[in-house]
Design a protein around this motif. Structure first.
Motif, PDB file in Angstrom:
ATOM      1  N   ILE A 377       0.962  -1.423  -0.012  1.00 38.29           N
ATOM      2  CA  ILE A 377      -0.431   0.132   0.029  1.00 38.29           C
ATOM      3  C   ILE A 377       1.103   1.264   0.432  1.00 38.29           C
ATOM      4  O   ILE A 377       0.758   2.032  -0.719  1.00 38.29           O
ATOM      5  CB  ILE A 377      -1.151   0.141   0.864  1.00 38.29           C
ATOM      6  N   GLU A 378       1.630   0.981   0.932  1.00 43.84           N
ATOM      7  CA  GLU A 378       3.158   2.031   0.532  1.00 43.84           C
ATOM      8  C   GLU A 378       3.794   2.553  -0.469  1.00 43.84           C
ATOM      9  O   GLU A 378       4.220   3.187  -1.086  1.00 43.84           O
ATOM     10  CB  GLU A 378       4.153   1.884   2.016  1.00 43.84           C
ATOM     11  N   LYS A 379       3.648   1.610  -1.294  1.00 37.69           N
ATOM     12  CA  LYS A 379       4.646   1.713  -2.651  1.00 37.69           C
ATOM     13  C   LYS A 379       3.703   2.486  -3.527  1.00 37.69           C
ATOM     14  O   LYS A 379       3.599   3.214  -4.289  1.00 37.69           O
ATOM     15  CB  LYS A 379       5.473   0.496  -3.333  1.00 37.69           C
ATOM     16  N   LEU A 380       2.084   1.748  -3.577  1.00 35.31           N
ATOM     17  CA  LEU A 380       1.695   2.274  -4.449  1.00 35.31           C
ATOM     18  C   LEU A 380       1.173   3.740  -4.281  1.00 35.31           C
ATOM     19  O   LEU A 380       0.939   4.244  -5.386  1.00 35.31           O
ATOM     20  CB  LEU A 380      -0.376   1.675  -4.605  1.00 35.31           C
ATOM     21  N   ILE A 381       0.779   4.261  -2.919  1.00 34.15           N
ATOM     22  CA  ILE A 381       0.853   5.544  -3.076  1.00 34.15           C
ATOM     23  C   ILE A 381       1.194   6.489  -1.992  1.00 34.15           C
ATOM     24  O   ILE A 381       0.939   8.119  -2.603  1.00 34.15           O
ATOM     25  CB  ILE A 381      -1.589   5.437  -1.000  1.00 34.15           C
ATOM     26  N   LYS A 382       2.880   6.280  -2.504  1.00 27.10           N
ATOM     27  CA  LYS A 382       4.273   6.874  -2.293  1.00 27.10           C
ATOM     28  C   LYS A 382       3.860   7.808  -0.515  1.00 27.10           C
ATOM     29  O   LYS A 382       4.057   8.325  -1.476  1.00 27.10           O
ATOM     30  CB  LYS A 382       4.218   7.870  -3.027  1.00 27.10           C
ATOM     31  N   LYS A 383       3.483   6.460   0.017  1.00 32.42           N
ATOM     32  CA  LYS A 383       3.321   6.973   1.511  1.00 32.42           C
ATOM     33  C   LYS A 383       3.686   6.222   2.533  1.00 32.42           C
ATOM     34  O   LYS A 383       3.550   5.297   2.284  1.00 32.42           O
ATOM     35  CB  LYS A 383       1.813   7.822   1.623  1.00 32.42           C
ATOM     36  N   LYS A 384       4.903   6.949   3.150  1.00 37.63           N
ATOM     37  CA  LYS A 384       5.171   6.028   4.882  1.00 37.63           C
ATOM     38  C   LYS A 384       4.637   6.576   6.155  1.00 37.63           C
ATOM     39  O   LYS A 384       4.383   7.105   5.954  1.00 37.63           O
ATOM     40  CB  LYS A 384       6.912   6.357   4.699  1.00 37.63           C
ATOM     41  N   PHE A 385       3.969   4.931   6.083  1.00 35.78           N
ATOM     42  CA  PHE A 385       3.166   5.163   7.597  1.00 35.78           C
ATOM     43  C   PHE A 385       3.728   5.356   8.590  1.00 35.78           C
ATOM     44  O   PHE A 385       4.869   4.860   9.200  1.00 35.78           O
ATOM     45  CB  PHE A 385       2.079   4.138   7.338  1.00 35.78           C
ATOM     46  N   GLU A 386       3.297   5.740   9.626  1.00 37.72           N
ATOM     47  CA  GLU A 386       3.907   5.375  11.396  1.00 37.72           C
ATOM     48  C   GLU A 386       3.024   4.527  11.481  1.00 37.72           C
ATOM     49  O   GLU A 386       2.452   4.788  11.891  1.00 37.72           O
ATOM     50  CB  GLU A 386       3.849   6.787  12.058  1.00 37.72           C
ATOM     51  N   ARG A 387       3.756   3.569  12.437  1.00 33.92           N
ATOM     52  CA  ARG A 387       3.014   2.502  13.263  1.00 33.92           C
ATOM     53  C   ARG A 387       3.252   2.679  14.225  1.00 33.92           C
ATOM     54  O   ARG A 387       4.081   3.393  15.023  1.00 33.92           O
ATOM     55  CB  ARG A 387       4.259   1.205  12.713  1.00 33.92           C
ATOM     56  N   ALA A 388       1.814   2.517  14.220  1.00 38.10           N
ATOM     57  CA  ALA A 388       1.411   3.252  16.093  1.00 38.10           C
ATOM     58  C   ALA A 388       0.419   2.468  17.553  1.00 38.10           C
ATOM     59  O   ALA A 388      -0.238   0.983  16.175  1.00 38.10           O
ATOM     60  CB  ALA A 388       0.835   4.579  16.348  1.00 38.10           C
ATOM     61  N   GLU A 389       0.623   2.526  18.621  1.00 39.30           N
ATOM     62  CA  GLU A 389       0.215   1.235  19.324  1.00 39.30           C
ATOM     63  C   GLU A 389      -1.189   2.396  19.793  1.00 39.30           C
ATOM     64  O   GLU A 389      -1.296   3.700  19.944  1.00 39.30           O
ATOM     65  CB  GLU A 389       0.732   1.318  20.491  1.00 39.30           C
ATOM     66  N   LEU A 390      -2.075   1.993  19.525  1.00 35.26           N
ATOM     67  CA  LEU A 390      -3.371   2.344  20.380  1.00 35.26           C
ATOM     68  C   LEU A 390      -3.524   2.627  22.014  1.00 35.26           C
ATOM     69  O   LEU A 390      -3.774   1.738  22.400  1.00 35.26           O
ATOM     70  CB  LEU A 390      -4.807   0.571  20.123  1.00 35.26           C
ATOM     71  N   ALA A 391      -3.296   3.830  21.846  1.00 36.33           N
ATOM     72  CA  ALA A 391      -3.097   3.999  22.921  1.00 36.33           C
ATOM     73  C   ALA A 391      -4.899   3.814  24.266  1.00 36.33           C
ATOM     74  O   ALA A 391      -5.896   3.865  23.313  1.00 36.33           O
ATOM     75  CB  ALA A 391      -3.384   5.218  23.270  1.00 36.33           C
ATOM     76  N   GLY A 392      -4.514   3.430  25.309  1.00 30.17           N
ATOM     77  CA  GLY A 392      -5.615   2.889  26.081  1.00 30.17           C
ATOM     78  C   GLY A 392      -5.779   1.047  25.962  1.00 30.17           C
ATOM     79  O   GLY A 392      -6.915   1.572  26.538  1.00 30.17           O
ATOM     80  N   PHE A 393      -5.439   0.889  24.836  1.00 26.40           N
ATOM     81  CA  PHE A 393      -6.089  -0.087  24.374  1.00 26.40           C
ATOM     82  C   PHE A 393      -5.895  -1.566  24.984  1.00 26.40           C
ATOM     83  O   PHE A 393      -4.867  -1.636  24.980  1.00 26.40           O
ATOM     84  CB  PHE A 393      -6.196  -0.818  22.550  1.00 26.40           C
ATOM     85  N   ALA A 394      -6.593  -2.270  25.955  1.00 24.90           N
ATOM     86  CA  ALA A 394      -6.738  -3.704  26.369  1.00 24.90           C
ATOM     87  C   ALA A 394      -7.004  -4.430  25.793  1.00 24.90           C
ATOM     88  O   ALA A 394      -7.720  -4.350  25.525  1.00 24.90           O
ATOM     89  CB  ALA A 394      -6.288  -3.082  28.342  1.00 24.90           C
ATOM     90  N   PRO A 395      -6.281  -5.454  25.119  1.00 22.66           N
ATOM     91  CA  PRO A 395      -7.625  -6.467  24.532  1.00 22.66           C
ATOM     92  C   PRO A 395      -8.508  -7.143  25.349  1.00 22.66           C
ATOM     93  O   PRO A 395      -8.063  -8.283  26.521  1.00 22.66           O
ATOM     94  CB  PRO A 395      -6.024  -7.424  23.520  1.00 22.66           C
ATOM     95  N   ARG A 396      -9.278  -6.851  25.829  1.00 13.92           N
ATOM     96  CA  ARG A 396     -10.195  -7.281  27.218  1.00 13.92           C
ATOM     97  C   ARG A 396     -10.856  -8.904  27.237  1.00 13.92           C
ATOM     98  O   ARG A 396     -10.680  -9.485  28.028  1.00 13.92           O
ATOM     99  CB  ARG A 396     -11.787  -6.151  26.980  1.00 13.92           C
ATOM    100  N   MET A 397     -11.471  -9.011  25.551  1.00 15.52           N
ATOM    101  CA  MET A 397     -11.553 -10.227  24.910  1.00 15.52           C
ATOM    102  C   MET A 397     -10.699 -11.558  25.708  1.00 15.52           C
ATOM    103  O   MET A 397     -10.653 -12.563  26.383  1.00 15.52           O
ATOM    104  CB  MET A 397     -11.997 -10.544  23.967  1.00 15.52           C
ATOM    105  N   ARG A 398      -8.972 -11.601  25.886  1.00 16.89           N
ATOM    106  CA  ARG A 398      -7.818 -11.948  25.457  1.00 16.89           C
ATOM    107  C   ARG A 398      -7.789 -11.885  27.235  1.00 16.89           C
ATOM    108  O   ARG A 398      -8.141 -12.807  27.742  1.00 16.89           O
ATOM    109  CB  ARG A 398      -6.800 -11.364  24.627  1.00 16.89           C
ATOM    110  N   ALA A 399      -8.259 -10.987  28.021  1.00 14.51           N
ATOM    111  CA  ALA A 399      -7.862 -10.840  29.143  1.00 14.51           C
ATOM    112  C   ALA A 399      -8.472 -11.973  29.729  1.00 14.51           C
ATOM    113  O   ALA A 399      -8.964 -12.036  30.933  1.00 14.51           O
ATOM    114  CB  ALA A 399      -8.112  -9.391  29.459  1.00 14.51           C
TER     115      ALA A 399
END
Length: 490
Positions: A377-399
């Motif tokens: 996708i980055e190659k196609l749209i010629k844009k580099k994404f910043e990989r971010a973490e979802l702040a405040g998210f805890a995988p509730r179902m897994r816990a």
């Protein structure tokens, strides 16, 4: 191959108005009632060229008004042949608009009907998944503009309910998908039914070099109109990438919807099963959600889409069948639950938001196995994404699953301990009783009749035959009566 002329990519000046194109007062009246005054860049460049009768390849970001870019000049050109007569012969098919999906066909048909409402021109839409009888009746009554999916159109051709011999204009909307996703044999059959002299218009958000070469093989010196960099995404759409484990994606979608208080969002899934499963999960958590995909009937898909537009459904979980042609006014957000396998589909997906100059958010979830798709996708749209973490998210179902597992394990250990303790007490009590009685412990014994324990003894009346047994093949054959005359006399 035909020569291709490129049009200027400069945006239209704000002073340009629809009335500057010389459109009919009936068309301008319809546009005015919908509040349209100034054309978008693709409309400003495409309308004059189409009015000249030239072939066009129009590339623009999705949501920029390509439908009006070809439908308005088509209506204008066909007004010369418009008739108020009720005779079907006075209303032959003069323009054919092909789309890859039912949803897009229905949307284009609504736009054409709205733009031509004050003219004598007739239009209709035909697609699969619904009864052919009403479509047949409309086609036999005569229509000038037909919007169709290729498969259902060929069904009507086979039933001889539509005649394309007088078609003057052919439009392929979302042409890259039409030519690249298995429609080519059907398209070739349809093209062979059309007159050789006609106008060919191809519009899409994306054009690969291979698609351009293929399309130019049946176009006549087409004008290429590109109002934005090829495969570019809209600048007014904020794109965010969150890294989330695969098992926690459903929780992440629910978290994002609640955190941002989204009341209207499209969530894209790569599979039909995944879309249905996610919709059920969101419903179980109190989110009004519904799924649309290829296994749903056309009536179910249209009902879900209408409920979503009316606000009765907050989340529409869709496969890529909905990525093309859905026009939701002021849709604030789209979420990629799965990254698309085809990078170009990313452009179409996020193009559902930020339409007609409005702002929008495009959120994508990815895990380690999706890294290659993200790079594509980055190659196609010629844009580099910043990989971010979802702040405040805890995988509730897994816990919760982990906590339930620990409780279950503790309970199982406790249960095993109790059973072992009960068994040990029972064993000690049995040994104690046995020692008091002076006998070894034994289980329950059934009464046995001694007669069954005696050895076999032949009875006095039993005799043994001494006559030797004849072999089967030497046994005397039974007498069979003659066919006529009965048995012989002795």
């Amino acid at each position: 191959m035909s020569d291709t002329t490129s049009a200027s990519a400069a945006p239209a000046a704000p002073a340009v108005r629809f009335e500057d194109f010389g459109l009919s007062p009936d068309i301008l009246r319809a546009l005015s009632e919908q509040g349209y005054v100034h054309p978008t860049p693709i409309q400003a460049q495409a309308i004059p060229v189409v009015l000249q009768g030239r072939d066009v390849m129009g590339a623009a970001q999705t949501g920029t008004g390509k439908t009006a870019g070809f439908s308005l000049p088509i209506i204008q050109r066909l007004l010369a042949h418009a008739s108020h007569s009720a005779s079907p012969a006075r209303h032959p098919v003069r323009a054919l608009i092909l789309t890859p999906t039912r949803e897009l066909a229905d949307q284009v048909a609504d736009n054409v009907k709205a733009y031509s409402r004050f003219t004598p021109l007739r239009s209709t839409v035909v697609f699969g998944g619904v009864d052919m009888a009403p479509q047949t009746a409309t086609l036999r009554a005569g229509v000038e503009i037909v919007i169709a999916t290729p498969g259902r159109l060929l069904d009507h051709v086979q039933q001889k309910t539509v005649n394309l011999s007088q078609t003057q204009i052919l439009v392929m909307d979302e042409a890259d998908r039409m030519l690249d996703m298995g429609f080519l044999p059907d398209l070739q059959r349809i093209i062979n039914l059309l007159p050789k002299q006609r106008q060919n218009l191809l519009f899409s958000a994306t054009f690969s070099p291979e698609i351009k070469k293929l399309a130019s093989s049946f176009q006549n010196n087409p004008v290429t109109i590109e109002v934005a960099r090829s495969n570019a995404t809209a600048e007014n759409v904020t794109q965010t990438i969150y890294k989330v484990e695969e098992a926690a994606k459903a929780d992440a979608v629910s978290f994002i919807i609640r955190q941002r208080e989204l009341k209207q969002v499209i969530v894209f899934s790569n599979t039909k099963i995944g879309a249905s499963r996610l919709a059920r999960t969101l419903l179980a958590e109190g989110v009004k959600a519904s799924a649309i995909h290829g296994d749903k009937t056309q009536s179910e898909r249209m009902a879900a889409l209408e409920s979503f537009k009316q606000g009765q459904i907050e989340v529409l979980v869709a496969t890529d069948v909905a990525a093309r042609g859905l026009d939701i006014a002021e849709l604030p957000c789209v979420i990629n639950y799965d990254l698309p396998y085809n990078a170009e589909d990313y452009v179409h997906r996020i193009g559902r938001t930020g339409r007609a100059g409005a702002s929008g958010d495009a959120i994508s979830l990815f895990c380690d196995k999706d890294e290659r798709l993200l790079v594509d996708i980055e190659k196609l749209i010629k844009k580099k994404f910043e990989r971010a973490e979802l702040a405040g998210f805890a995988p509730r179902m897994r816990a919760e699953r982990s906590e339930r597992g620990e409780r279950s394990e503790r309970g199982e250990r406790s249960d095993r301990g109790e059973r072992a303790e009960r068994g040990e007490r029972s064993d000690r009590g049995e040994r104690s009783r046995s020692s008091r009685d002076g006998a070894a412990p034994s289980g329950r014994r059934e009464k046995v009749d001694p007669w069954f324990l005696k050895p076999y003894e032949p009875s006095a009346t039993e005799t043994v035959s001494t006559k030797p047994e004849l072999p089967k093949n030497n046994r005397p054959k039974p007498k069979v009566a003659a066919l006529l005359g009965g048995m012989p006399k002795r």
